[in-house]
Design a protein around this motif. Sequence first.
Motif, mmCIF file in Angstrom:
data_model
loop_
_atom_site.group_PDB
_atom_site.id
_atom_site.type_symbol
_atom_site.label_atom_id
_atom_site.label_comp_id
_atom_site.label_asym_id
_atom_site.label_seq_id
_atom_site.Cartn_x
_atom_site.Cartn_y
_atom_site.Cartn_z
ATOM 1 N N ALA A 190 -29.588 2.687 1.818
ATOM 2 C CA ALA A 190 -30.193 1.358 1.989
ATOM 3 C C ALA A 190 -29.261 0.255 1.504
ATOM 4 O O ALA A 190 -29.642 -0.926 1.516
ATOM 5 C CB ALA A 190 -31.518 1.274 1.231
ATOM 6 N N TYR A 191 -28.044 0.605 1.107
ATOM 7 C CA TYR A 191 -27.106 -0.381 0.581
ATOM 8 C C TYR A 191 -26.955 -1.569 1.541
ATOM 9 O O TYR A 191 -26.722 -1.393 2.740
ATOM 10 C CB TYR A 191 -25.746 0.264 0.342
ATOM 11 N N SER A 241 -25.601 -0.142 -6.279
ATOM 12 C CA SER A 241 -26.776 -1.018 -6.305
ATOM 13 C C SER A 241 -27.660 -0.642 -7.474
ATOM 14 O O SER A 241 -27.500 0.415 -8.090
ATOM 15 C CB SER A 241 -27.566 -0.932 -4.993
ATOM 16 N N GLU A 242 -28.591 -1.533 -7.772
ATOM 17 C CA GLU A 242 -29.610 -1.280 -8.790
ATOM 18 C C GLU A 242 -30.981 -1.288 -8.116
ATOM 19 O O GLU A 242 -31.166 -1.910 -7.067
ATOM 20 C CB GLU A 242 -29.597 -2.370 -9.877
ATOM 21 N N GLY A 243 -31.945 -0.619 -8.732
ATOM 22 C CA GLY A 243 -33.322 -0.728 -8.277
ATOM 23 C C GLY A 243 -33.622 -0.006 -6.976
ATOM 24 O O GLY A 243 -32.768 0.650 -6.386
ATOM 25 N N GLY A 274 -36.633 -2.322 -11.155
ATOM 26 C CA GLY A 274 -36.810 -3.428 -10.231
ATOM 27 C C GLY A 274 -36.500 -3.058 -8.790
ATOM 28 O O GLY A 274 -36.196 -1.916 -8.466
ATOM 29 N N PRO A 275 -36.564 -4.055 -7.883
ATOM 30 C CA PRO A 275 -36.287 -3.815 -6.469
ATOM 31 C C PRO A 275 -34.792 -3.644 -6.211
ATOM 32 O O PRO A 275 -33.958 -3.880 -7.093
ATOM 33 C CB PRO A 275 -36.814 -5.084 -5.790
ATOM 34 N N LEU A 276 -34.464 -3.244 -4.991
ATOM 35 C CA LEU A 276 -33.078 -3.037 -4.606
ATOM 36 C C LEU A 276 -32.252 -4.308 -4.773
ATOM 37 O O LEU A 276 -32.618 -5.373 -4.270
ATOM 38 C CB LEU A 276 -33.014 -2.583 -3.143
ATOM 39 N N VAL A 277 -31.141 -4.199 -5.480
ATOM 40 C CA VAL A 277 -30.172 -5.287 -5.612
ATOM 41 C C VAL A 277 -28.783 -4.687 -5.368
ATOM 42 O O VAL A 277 -28.220 -4.016 -6.235
ATOM 43 C CB VAL A 277 -30.223 -5.947 -7.001
ATOM 44 N N SER A 278 -28.228 -4.920 -4.179
ATOM 45 C CA SER A 278 -26.924 -4.368 -3.828
ATOM 46 C C SER A 278 -25.802 -5.190 -4.451
ATOM 47 O O SER A 278 -25.867 -6.419 -4.473
ATOM 48 C CB SER A 278 -26.746 -4.346 -2.312
ATOM 49 N N LYS A 315 -18.558 -5.837 6.180
ATOM 50 C CA LYS A 315 -20.016 -5.918 6.177
ATOM 51 C C LYS A 315 -20.588 -5.145 4.989
ATOM 52 O O LYS A 315 -20.102 -4.071 4.633
ATOM 53 C CB LYS A 315 -20.564 -5.348 7.485
ATOM 54 N N THR A 316 -21.600 -5.720 4.364
ATOM 55 C CA THR A 316 -22.261 -5.059 3.241
ATOM 56 C C THR A 316 -23.272 -4.060 3.784
ATOM 57 O O THR A 316 -24.452 -4.361 3.957
ATOM 58 C CB THR A 316 -22.958 -6.084 2.333
ATOM 59 N N SER A 317 -22.798 -2.861 4.094
ATOM 60 C CA SER A 317 -23.667 -1.830 4.665
ATOM 61 C C SER A 317 -23.159 -0.459 4.259
ATOM 62 O O SER A 317 -21.994 -0.291 3.878
ATOM 63 C CB SER A 317 -23.692 -1.926 6.195
#
Length: 440
Positions: A196-197, A145-147, A162-166, A214-216
């Motif tokens: 937090a992914y 992820s970024e951010g 920037g904010p979290l971007v998975s 699942k994206t986790s």
Amino acid sequence: MKAAPKIGFVSLGCPKALVDSERILTQLRVEGYAISPTYEDAALVVVNTCGFIDSAKQESLDAIGEALAENGKVIVTGCMGVDENNIRELHPSVLSVSGPQQYEAVLSAVHAHAPMTREHDPLTDLVPPQGIKLTPRHYAYLKISEGCNHTCSFCIIPSMRGPLVSRPIGEVMDEAERLVAAGVRELLVISQDTSAYGLDLRYRTGFWQGKPLKTSFQALSAALAELGVWVRMHYVYPYPHVDEVLPLMSENGLLPYLDVPFQHASPRILKAMRRPAAAEKTLERVQAWRRAQPDITLRSTFIVGFPGETDDDFEALLDFLHEAQLDRVGCFQYSAVAGAAANQLAGAVPDDVKLERWERFMETQAEISAARLAQKIGREMTVLVDSIEDELVLARSSADAPEIDGQVRIDGAAHLSPGDMVRVRIIDSDDYDLDAELLD
């Protein structure tokens, strides 16, 4: 046929910035550019900067200056790029300045100042499926992820990245598979907040190998554990759901290793730092992790001398070290970062007090580390060979991340090669490293 322009590259900062550098270099190679290891042969130089703390900024400015002096044509990118005025004030002749993750801006600047002098030939401009990597062949960083969504008062990363971007989980797993197919034996999972992914995507279901996934953090950990290589988790915050991945851990897959940036132990200082999970009962969680996974290695980083830190706060931190018995620990003296909210806090700690606390912290942790490593004498374990220096083999166990943790030294095994995985018996230890003998 004309030779392709050569691009020099200087990559500074953390592993997340290293991955950014790898992406830029991969695209340059895809387009037919060559990469130069020297200033002299390069048509221009790209400097990927770090802007986290003042010393990192100074290192970046020095690197830009050196590249200008040695080559003359410099493109600047990375975290310090968000402060273009500061860069141009000292180095007005740089060709362009861009921030982190602005790959297109870097490539556009390269196209403008070192245009391709021949047509790209996909038959000769070969790029490996895993892309260009700046790490040794046997390990690689996997950025998921970024951010970041946090507002820690000492940090300006969210304003830079920037904010979290998975990343989509299928994309992450596809990259992991390509790396493993290319010979990578260890994947180091990185982000600003690994646990937090998927939060920004509301943990939506993606697909990998035609199957729903699942994206986790939990699902990603389970999928990576199936790849048959070491998987090491970095920058994991102590949220309750992290407990769910501990049963997956083993010496041969998802490693019993968590890099958890605690930063402090005093509730008052953690609140002033605005740390996520500050309200969690951290010591209880550490003890629970050890009960569930007795062989787990816990690494962390801490800051001493944060504004308002009293002697009592610092003693609470030392008490935490004694109680938690962390395996690997880094410590920094607080340094004000331009734009950080902590700069407005009262109670600045004098530099000599910061230094004294840092020295006491490191002495305390060295004793803890030495005692924990001494307990491993006589044990057998699998290690991954990193390098061979004369007759001495330098390797790492599941407890050791490259660059930041300790090593396992094996004498008289020079026939081994980087990337080999071998069984050893531990015969001695010091404050941070182990000595071992090779088993037949």
